[in-house]
Design a protein around this motif. Structure first.
Motif, PDB file in Angstrom:
ATOM      1  N   TYR A   1       7.599 -32.695 -15.319  1.00 35.06           N
ATOM      2  CA  TYR A   1       8.857 -32.836 -14.570  1.00 35.06           C
ATOM      3  C   TYR A   1      10.034 -32.387 -15.440  1.00 35.06           C
ATOM      4  CZ  TYR A   1      12.765 -35.026 -12.107  1.00 35.06           C
ATOM      5  OH  TYR A   1      13.966 -35.252 -11.458  1.00 35.06           O
TER       6      TYR A   1
ATOM      7  N   LYS B   1      14.740 -40.011 -15.334  1.00 29.65           N
ATOM      8  CA  LYS B   1      14.729 -39.672 -13.901  1.00 29.65           C
ATOM      9  C   LYS B   1      13.289 -39.614 -13.392  1.00 29.65           C
ATOM     10  CE  LYS B   1      19.023 -36.959 -13.664  1.00 29.65           C
ATOM     11  NZ  LYS B   1      19.586 -35.603 -13.417  1.00 29.65           N
TER      12      LYS B   1
ATOM     13  N   LYS C   1      12.035 -43.083 -12.868  1.00 24.35           N
ATOM     14  CA  LYS C   1      12.593 -43.692 -11.658  1.00 24.35           C
ATOM     15  C   LYS C   1      11.908 -43.167 -10.398  1.00 24.35           C
ATOM     16  CE  LYS C   1      17.164 -44.763 -13.546  1.00 24.35           C
ATOM     17  NZ  LYS C   1      18.617 -44.465 -13.513  1.00 24.35           N
ATOM     18  N   LYS C   2      11.416 -41.924 -10.475  1.00 27.91           N
ATOM     19  CA  LYS C   2      10.697 -41.343  -9.338  1.00 27.91           C
ATOM     20  C   LYS C   2       9.257 -41.858  -9.253  1.00 27.91           C
ATOM     21  CE  LYS C   2      13.195 -36.945  -8.960  1.00 27.91           C
ATOM     22  NZ  LYS C   2      13.378 -36.936  -7.483  1.00 27.91           N
TER      23      LYS C   2
END
Length: 262
Positions: free
Chosen positions: A230, A256, A259-260
């Protein structure tokens, strides 16, 4: 759709017939030996393990077939040499399963999985051609992490274990402290030995809390790969290069990904 025992046996017979024909008519199959197949067997086993940890039903089915092919191939080679054939393989397995499960096929009482495991190790020492000692049944070629787990599990089955599982944490802390001491002393050889002790104690803790350390580490490997992918994809979209980014910038994108749920 599940199949009947008759259908399963017919499929297995068809598979053996196909293997016989391949062994006779295919140049590649005809030249294979135990030695030449061994690396492929290891690879196929790891591919099955990968499918299992991903819980990919289609891949599990496919990879089981590949592993089965290797089992049958070794039996075929054994039959060509006059050593053994698939019936011998199955007969030996059946005899071993019956001998090691006296609580099912005999009059021994075992109400829990723990009791079965304890009986299992004792039976392996008694059976003809079995293990000569408790730890001799651990294959030398096992990956170190899995080997450590199996060594500890076998020792547990003969009573060599902590009285209370919470006691293991004192040992973990002790080993970490000894490792830190050797790192501070800049003694590489001693630090390496102490780090091995740290890993061994953590694997022991995992065993006591019924966590498979190999599975746990592989899940973390996969998690890291997803998050790093990612991060890499995100930077490419922004026209950046990872090498040119600060750790702080990379951490922000990494968070991030977390969090995904990656």
């Amino acid at each position: 759709m599940l199949h009947t025992r008759k259908e399963q046996m017919e499929a297995f017979g068809r598979f053996l017939d196909i293997l016989d024909e391949l062994r006779e008519k295919c140049p590649w199959d005809r030249k294979q030996t135990n030695e030449s197949l061994r690396p492929n067997t290891i690879e196929e086993t790891y591919e099955l393990c990968d499918a299992l940890i991903r819980d990919d039903k289609n891949d599990i089915c496919k990879e089981l077939g590949d592993v089965l092919l290797h089992v049958a191939f070794y039996a075929k080679i054994g039959s060509e040499k006059g050593d053994f054939d698939m019936k011998d393989v199955c007969d030996h397995l059946c005899e071993k399963l019956i001998f090691r499960h006296p609580h099912v096929f005999g009059d021994v009482k075992a109400d829990t999985a723990g009791q079965v495991s304890e009986n299992w190790e004792q039976l392996k020492l008694r059976e003809k051609g079995g293990n000569k000692s408790v730890l001799s049944g651990v294959p030398a070629a096992l990956p170190s992490l899995i080997k450590a787990y199996r060594i500890q599990d076998k020792a547990r089955n003969v009573g060599f274990d902590w009285e209370e599982r919470e006691q293991v944490w004192d040992k973990v802390k002790e080993e970490i402290q000894e490792f830190q001491t050797e790192v501070a002393n800049m003694d590489k050889d001693k630090a390496e030995a102490e780090f091995g002790d740290v890993l061994f104690s953590l694997i022991n803790a995992a065993r006591l809390y019924k966590i498979n350390p190999d599975n746990a580490l592989e899940l973390t490997n996969q998690k890291f790969i997803r998050r790093f992918n990612y991060l890499e994809e995100h930077t490419i979209k922004e026209g950046k290069n990872l090498k040119d980014m600060s750790l702080e910038e990379m951490d922000a994108i990494w968070n991030k990904a977390k969090k995904k749920g990656l």
